[in-house]
Write a protein that holds these residues in place. Structure first.
Motif, PDB file in Angstrom:
ATOM      1  N   PHE A   1       0.920  -1.264   0.071  1.00 56.47           N
ATOM      2  CA  PHE A   1       0.167  -0.045   0.054  1.00 56.47           C
ATOM      3  C   PHE A   1       0.746   1.447  -0.055  1.00 56.47           C
ATOM      4  O   PHE A   1       0.161   2.330  -0.132  1.00 56.47           O
ATOM      5  CB  PHE A   1      -0.889   0.073   1.012  1.00 56.47           C
ATOM      6  N   GLY A   2       2.267   1.090   0.231  1.00 55.09           N
ATOM      7  CA  GLY A   2       3.041   2.533   0.374  1.00 55.09           C
ATOM      8  C   GLY A   2       2.560   3.449  -0.970  1.00 55.09           C
ATOM      9  O   GLY A   2       2.539   4.654  -0.552  1.00 55.09           O
ATOM     10  N   ALA A   3       2.903   2.916  -2.143  1.00 59.40           N
ATOM     11  CA  ALA A   3       2.671   3.756  -3.211  1.00 59.40           C
ATOM     12  C   ALA A   3       1.486   4.609  -3.154  1.00 59.40           C
ATOM     13  O   ALA A   3       1.335   5.841  -3.499  1.00 59.40           O
ATOM     14  CB  ALA A   3       3.103   3.039  -4.480  1.00 59.40           C
ATOM     15  N   ASP A   4       0.411   3.891  -2.658  1.00 59.39           N
ATOM     16  CA  ASP A   4      -1.168   4.396  -2.756  1.00 59.39           C
ATOM     17  C   ASP A   4      -1.073   5.144  -1.832  1.00 59.39           C
ATOM     18  O   ASP A   4      -1.704   6.541  -2.082  1.00 59.39           O
ATOM     19  CB  ASP A   4      -2.166   3.483  -2.517  1.00 59.39           C
ATOM     20  N   GLU A   5      -0.460   5.005  -0.610  1.00 59.99           N
ATOM     21  CA  GLU A   5      -0.660   6.082   0.500  1.00 59.99           C
ATOM     22  C   GLU A   5       0.293   7.294   0.095  1.00 59.99           C
ATOM     23  O   GLU A   5      -0.645   8.443   0.604  1.00 59.99           O
ATOM     24  CB  GLU A   5      -0.194   5.267   1.620  1.00 59.99           C
ATOM     25  N   ARG A   6       1.217   7.295  -0.316  1.00 62.69           N
ATOM     26  CA  ARG A   6       2.198   8.339  -0.582  1.00 62.69           C
ATOM     27  C   ARG A   6       1.220   9.259  -1.718  1.00 62.69           C
ATOM     28  O   ARG A   6       1.391  10.481  -1.700  1.00 62.69           O
ATOM     29  CB  ARG A   6       3.513   8.062  -0.984  1.00 62.69           C
ATOM     30  N   TYR A   7       0.752   8.731  -2.533  1.00 65.16           N
ATOM     31  CA  TYR A   7       0.200   9.447  -3.559  1.00 65.16           C
ATOM     32  C   TYR A   7      -1.086   9.925  -2.968  1.00 65.16           C
ATOM     33  O   TYR A   7      -1.477  11.243  -3.498  1.00 65.16           O
ATOM     34  CB  TYR A   7      -0.197   8.530  -4.848  1.00 65.16           C
ATOM     35  N   ALA A   8      -1.977   9.401  -2.017  1.00 61.82           N
ATOM     36  CA  ALA A   8      -3.104   9.936  -1.647  1.00 61.82           C
ATOM     37  C   ALA A   8      -2.610  11.328  -0.550  1.00 61.82           C
ATOM     38  O   ALA A   8      -3.227  12.294  -0.611  1.00 61.82           O
ATOM     39  CB  ALA A   8      -3.657   8.987  -0.523  1.00 61.82           C
ATOM     40  N   ASP A   9      -1.507  11.031   0.033  1.00 60.49           N
ATOM     41  CA  ASP A   9      -0.867  12.259   0.973  1.00 60.49           C
ATOM     42  C   ASP A   9      -0.661  13.481   0.066  1.00 60.49           C
ATOM     43  O   ASP A   9      -1.045  14.522   0.324  1.00 60.49           O
ATOM     44  CB  ASP A   9       0.198  11.736   1.650  1.00 60.49           C
ATOM     45  N   PHE A  10       0.055  12.935  -1.218  1.00 63.76           N
ATOM     46  CA  PHE A  10       0.510  13.900  -2.047  1.00 63.76           C
ATOM     47  C   PHE A  10      -0.824  14.775  -2.616  1.00 63.76           C
ATOM     48  O   PHE A  10      -0.831  16.015  -2.678  1.00 63.76           O
ATOM     49  CB  PHE A  10       1.067  13.516  -3.229  1.00 63.76           C
ATOM     50  N   THR A  11      -2.099  14.132  -2.902  1.00 63.60           N
ATOM     51  CA  THR A  11      -3.175  14.383  -3.339  1.00 63.60           C
ATOM     52  C   THR A  11      -3.727  15.513  -2.276  1.00 63.60           C
ATOM     53  O   THR A  11      -4.220  16.591  -2.669  1.00 63.60           O
ATOM     54  CB  THR A  11      -4.004  13.471  -3.681  1.00 63.60           C
TER      55      THR A  11
END
Length: 333
Positions: free
Chosen positions: A181-191
């Motif tokens: 899930f790391g990539a998804d979570e980092r992109y969500a935080d960026f969003t």
């Protein structure tokens, strides 16, 4: 390609709600290869039959084959083993799990897990110990996501994402949770940070652009490329709308686009201009003839409908007809 903010928001929603399938998943009590259906990856399920009453006699009537969104597809992802022969809990393994879970809503959770069991036994080529470990990881994945979805929303998206990430690491361990899930979570935080930046009215344009550049520099390459393409599409679309409003001729369009995007892109955009113009002309011609038929008082209602239907079929292919009908229903012809 969509507006970059729409894409970003969709990614956020996908992370926050995309695990909703697990809401219906319940851990099966037991599942063994003997109880499994035919190989899952091939999407082949024998159609069962049932007893139905006709008058006073019971007759066996074959049921329609169940819907299968995976029919004719290959299993996505991959299962890789480490030096000890144990499955590696990486993103590719999660893709395998997500492939089988695509059938949620079509199959029961027990049947989905049994399909995975059958595929592991028949097609994966893994030793028995590795198959067992894959199933343990699958169960852990499903259980963790069910709990993540069940977390009550606080109204603070940043807080909710942090709580969900913490729960995954508590249930799965930091290494597995980050791999899955790391990539998804980092992109969500960026969003979230990007949306907050866009809404910050205290910043002037130069400062906003500078902060946006710093924010985007932390994105992984795949997300950065996607964001770049989306932003460029938005810019090109806005440029075309401005040129349309100016009623710019082909020479002006080409000059501005070539200066902005390069010669090849300018030529491709010119081709799109031609295609758009041709489509608009076809719509206008159809709308004119359609109106003439609709206003022909000598025709019966049935004859009028038949002629309009024949006109539509003669002018557009099947995909285009759906677009034309949607425009007609919305009153946009």
């Amino acid at each position: 390609m969509k507006h970059s903010r729409t894409v970003a928001f969709a990614a956020l929603v996908a992370l926050a709600l995309g695990a909703a399938w697990v809401w219906r998943v319940q851990r099966p009590a037991a599942a063994t290869p003997a109880a499994a259906p035919p190989a899952a990856g091939a999407g082949s399920n024998a159609a069962p039959s049932s007893e139905r009453l006709s008058g006073t006699a019971a007759t066996r009537v074959p049921e329609a084959p169940p819907r299968d969104s995976l029919r004719g597809t290959d299993v996505d992802g991959a299962i890789r083993l480490d030096a000890n022969g144990d499955p590696i809990a990486d993103r590719e393994l999660r893709r395998v799990f997500d492939y089988f879970l695509e059938r949620l809503g079509e199959r029961s959770p027990d049947a989905i897990r049994a399909s995975l069991v059958a595929w592991l036994a028949q097609a994966s080529g893994l030793p028995a110990r590795a198959q067992t470990r894959v199933l343990e990881l699958f169960d852990a994945y499903v259980d963790a996501e069910r709990e993540a979805v069940a977390l009550a929303a606080s109204g603070d998206l940043q807080n909710d994402l942090a709580r969900r990430a913490a729960l995954r690491r508590e249930r799965l361990g930091a290494a597995v949770a980050d791999a899955w899930f790391g990539a998804d979570e980092r992109y969500a935080d960026f969003t979230l940070r990007r949306l907050a930046l866009e809404r910050d009215t205290s910043l002037d344009m130069a400062e906003r652009l500078a902060r946006r550049e710093v924010l985007e520099s932390d994105l992984d390459p795949a997300h950065a490329e996607s964001l770049r393409e989306s932003t460029e599409f938005q810019h090109a679309t806005a440029q075309t709308a401005r040129l349309d409003a100016l009623d710019a001729d082909a020479a002006q369009r080409h000059a501005e686009r070539a200066a902005e995007w390069g010669e090849d892109a300018a030529q491709r955009l010119a081709q799109l201009d031609t295609q758009r113009a041709q489509w608009r002309q076809r719509l206008q011609d159809y709308a004119h003839e359609r109106a003439a038929i609709a206003n022909d008082a000598s025709l019966t209602a049935a004859a009028r409908d038949a002629r309009i239907e024949a006109l539509l079929a003669s002018r557009f292919d099947e995909a285009e007809r759906r677009r034309v009908l949607a425009l007609a229903e919305a009153g946009l012809l």
